[in-house]
Design a protein around this motif. Structure first.
Motif, PDB file in Angstrom:
ATOM      1  N   THR A 242       0.825  -1.195   0.000  1.00 40.71           N
ATOM      2  CA  THR A 242       0.000   0.000   0.000  1.00 40.71           C
ATOM      3  C   THR A 242       0.866   1.255   0.000  1.00 40.71           C
ATOM      4  OG1 THR A 242      -1.779  -1.144   1.164  1.00 40.71           O
ATOM      5  CG2 THR A 242      -1.753   1.264   1.293  1.00 40.71           C
ATOM      6  N   ASP A 243       0.690   2.069  -1.010  1.00 41.32           N
ATOM      7  CA  ASP A 243       1.349   3.379  -1.142  1.00 41.32           C
ATOM      8  C   ASP A 243       2.853   3.323  -1.340  1.00 41.32           C
ATOM      9  OD1 ASP A 243      -1.068   4.624  -0.968  1.00 41.32           O
ATOM     10  OD2 ASP A 243      -0.771   5.484   1.025  1.00 41.32           O
ATOM     11  N   VAL A 244       3.442   2.127  -1.438  1.00 42.19           N
ATOM     12  CA  VAL A 244       4.906   2.072  -1.558  1.00 42.19           C
ATOM     13  C   VAL A 244       5.361   0.735  -2.139  1.00 42.19           C
ATOM     14  CG1 VAL A 244       5.285   1.126   0.767  1.00 42.19           C
ATOM     15  CG2 VAL A 244       7.065   2.529  -0.298  1.00 42.19           C
ATOM     16  N   ILE A 245       6.451   0.791  -2.894  1.00 43.94           N
ATOM     17  CA  ILE A 245       7.173  -0.405  -3.285  1.00 43.94           C
ATOM     18  C   ILE A 245       8.613  -0.182  -2.846  1.00 43.94           C
ATOM     19  CG2 ILE A 245       7.572   0.486  -5.635  1.00 43.94           C
ATOM     20  CD1 ILE A 245       7.587  -2.446  -6.588  1.00 43.94           C
ATOM     21  N   SER A 246       9.257  -1.241  -2.343  1.00 43.22           N
ATOM     22  CA  SER A 246      10.577  -1.060  -1.766  1.00 43.22           C
ATOM     23  C   SER A 246      11.469  -2.256  -2.047  1.00 43.22           C
ATOM     24  CB  SER A 246      10.470  -0.835  -0.250  1.00 43.22           C
ATOM     25  OG  SER A 246       9.628  -1.804   0.355  1.00 43.22           O
ATOM     26  N   GLY A 247      12.786  -2.021  -1.989  1.00 43.97           N
ATOM     27  CA  GLY A 247      13.777  -3.066  -2.128  1.00 43.97           C
ATOM     28  C   GLY A 247      14.459  -3.300  -0.792  1.00 43.97           C
ATOM     29  N   HIS A 248      14.689  -4.579  -0.440  1.00 41.62           N
ATOM     30  CA  HIS A 248      15.208  -4.921   0.887  1.00 41.62           C
ATOM     31  C   HIS A 248      16.358  -5.919   0.801  1.00 41.62           C
ATOM     32  CE1 HIS A 248      11.807  -3.091   3.164  1.00 41.62           C
ATOM     33  NE2 HIS A 248      11.210  -3.271   1.984  1.00 41.62           N
ATOM     34  N   SER A 249      17.247  -5.844   1.761  1.00 35.41           N
ATOM     35  CA  SER A 249      18.337  -6.801   1.875  1.00 35.41           C
ATOM     36  C   SER A 249      17.795  -8.132   2.382  1.00 35.41           C
ATOM     37  CB  SER A 249      19.388  -6.284   2.847  1.00 35.41           C
ATOM     38  OG  SER A 249      20.267  -7.322   3.240  1.00 35.41           O
ATOM     39  N   PRO A 250      18.141  -9.259   1.741  1.00 33.47           N
ATOM     40  CA  PRO A 250      17.682 -10.556   2.230  1.00 33.47           C
ATOM     41  C   PRO A 250      18.283 -10.931   3.588  1.00 33.47           C
ATOM     42  CG  PRO A 250      18.392 -10.698  -0.063  1.00 33.47           C
ATOM     43  CD  PRO A 250      18.835  -9.366   0.455  1.00 33.47           C
ATOM     44  N   VAL A 251      19.405 -10.336   3.936  1.00 33.69           N
ATOM     45  CA  VAL A 251      20.109 -10.704   5.168  1.00 33.69           C
ATOM     46  C   VAL A 251      19.338 -10.284   6.402  1.00 33.69           C
ATOM     47  CG1 VAL A 251      22.224 -10.410   6.521  1.00 33.69           C
ATOM     48  CG2 VAL A 251      22.344 -10.593   4.024  1.00 33.69           C
ATOM     49  N   ASP A 252      18.925  -9.012   6.450  1.00 29.67           N
ATOM     50  CA  ASP A 252      18.267  -8.488   7.644  1.00 29.67           C
ATOM     51  C   ASP A 252      16.989  -7.706   7.361  1.00 29.67           C
ATOM     52  OD1 ASP A 252      19.349  -6.259   6.454  1.00 29.67           O
ATOM     53  OD2 ASP A 252      20.795  -5.844   8.053  1.00 29.67           O
ATOM     54  N   GLY A 253      16.585  -7.636   6.087  1.00 26.49           N
ATOM     55  CA  GLY A 253      15.371  -6.927   5.726  1.00 26.49           C
ATOM     56  C   GLY A 253      15.532  -5.428   5.614  1.00 26.49           C
TER      57      GLY A 253
END
Length: 419
Positions: A242-253
């Protein structure tokens, strides 16, 4: 004696052929297949069928569920919700069903969780109590039923672990499917009051990390399925919500980047091609966004390559074939864009209503409507229809591919279609 030897050689040849075919067949372990983006490398898929023609088998599936089937070796797995009363009853047995790929026979169906009047949450009329698609690494199966629980099972249905630690108030039921990222199972949990992304340890089911999305809006709920991509040699988990798309590190989020938009009840899974993430923003008016995922922090004003708001799907995911991006709206408008620039190449009304995501296989694109009709087209800069086939039964689940056959789930049955 010679006849016996010849027959034995024939049988041996057939067994060797079947074994080699199984070894060569691609693995359809998750929602939208090996890449999670609706592509199959299999050949000779069917282009003609009906409720009675080119049906290798059809099997009644107990209960109701809109999860898509997955294929592991010679078995097919789907989740379902079974009620002793009715499909609208809060009392639901949340199950995993295993079928034999060759015959369609149900080998077993097992209850993983039980939903009661006290634990049930209201679902949308188009949703089910078993909508997230299972996922496998070829050794075990992971199933997810939203806040009701997540579990790991052996291929024979024995429970390895179960957890219901991912607590949140769902809106309209569960939807997004989990993905496997190294030693973790990653799930997006966008509910009525809480929005977070969580990673479970695949061996134990314990929470490895949990990242709040900090969404400040009246309608927080969404149903996203993440996508694992690699950017400049580094893995990142792309998570729409909702309202956002994001990229995250698989290691710690830890968040790498995020892009803000206006949208809720986000359903389509992102796809990644030509160095761009493609996603749609769902309600109230969906936008198609092409995003460069190589930024840091807030990239809202810097990394949007192009966008479009005309006849964009709320529910079906997108599809890239070559340099073209294809979509089909919930109301049956198919479109072809230049993936790099966003230029509209063609637009065509294919008819029907759509929830299932399209498939590209054997040089063809398959669109499947909620009414059970599949429209097959040739990819390219001109709309070229190859054929239409109708099962005359409602379906919202997406395709799975098993060798040179298609698996199609309707409301009450699972079909295997071949030539």
């Amino acid at each position: 004696m010679s006849v016996f030897k010849i027959s034995g050689l024939c049988v041996l040849s057939v067994l060797v052929y079947l074994s080699s075919q199984q070894l060569m067949a691609e693995e359809w372990f998750e929602f939208r297949g090996p890449t999670g983006q609706g592509h199959s490398t299999e050949k000779s898929l069917p282009v003609e069928w009906s409720p009675t023609e080119h049906v290798l088998w059809k099997t009644d599936i107990p209960g109701v569920g809109w999860s898509s089937p997955i294929v592991v070796g010679d078995k097919v797995y789907v989740t379902t919700a079974v009620s002793p009363e009715s499909e609208t009853s809060p009392d639901q047995s949340l199950q995993l069903v295993c079928l034999n790929l060759e015959s369609g026979a149900i080998l077993w169906d097992k209850e993983i969780f039980h939903q009661t009047k006290e634990t049930a949450q209201r679902i949308h009329k188009k949703n089910s109590h078993a909508s997230p698609t299972p996922i496998s690494d070829g050794k075990v199966i992971y199933v997810h039923f939203g806040t009701h629980g997540t579990a790991c099972l052996t291929l024979d249905g024995d429970v390895v672990w179960k957890t219901n630690e991912l607590k949140y108030e769902m809106q309209h039921g569960n939807g997004g499917s989990p993905i496997i990222v190294d030693d973790k199972l990653v799930i997006i949990c966008d509910g009525k009051g809480a929005n977070f992304i969580a990673a479970l340890d695949r061996n134990t089911g314990k929470i490895a990390w949990k990242v709040d999305r900090n969404v400040d809006t009246r309608k927080k709920f969404s149903f996203g399925t993440p996508l694992l991509i690699t950017v400049n040699g580094e893995k990142q988990i792309v998570a729409p919500g909702t309202d956002v798309i994001s990229g995250h590190s698989p290691v710690d989020g830890k968040e790498i980047w995020h892009l803000n938009y206006s949208g809720y009840s986000v359903i389509p899974r992102p796809i990644f091609s030509h160095g761009l993430i493609f996603v749609t923003t769902s309600y109230d008016r969906p936008s198609l966004l092409a995003i460069r995922p190589d930024g840091k922090g807030d990239v809202t004003d810097t990394h949007l390559a192009w966008s479009n708001k005309s006849q964009i799907p709320h529910t079906p995911s997108l599809l890239v074939v070559g340099d073209e991006l294809y979509s089909v709206s919930d109301q049956g408008i198919a479109q072809c864009f230049d993936a790099k620039t966003g230029e509209l190449i063609w637009k065509e009304r294919v008819g029907g209503n759509y929830s299932a995501s399209p498939l590209f296989a054997d040089g063809k694109i398959y669109f499947q409507s909620e009414e059970g009709e599949t429209t097959i087209i040739a990819p390219g800069k001109k709309y070229k229809e190859i054929g239409r086939n109708h099962l005359k039964a409602p379906t919202l689940a997406s395709f799975a591919v098993a060798g040179d056959t298609l698996l199609i789930r309707t409301k009450t049955q699972l079909y295997r279609i071949g030539k």
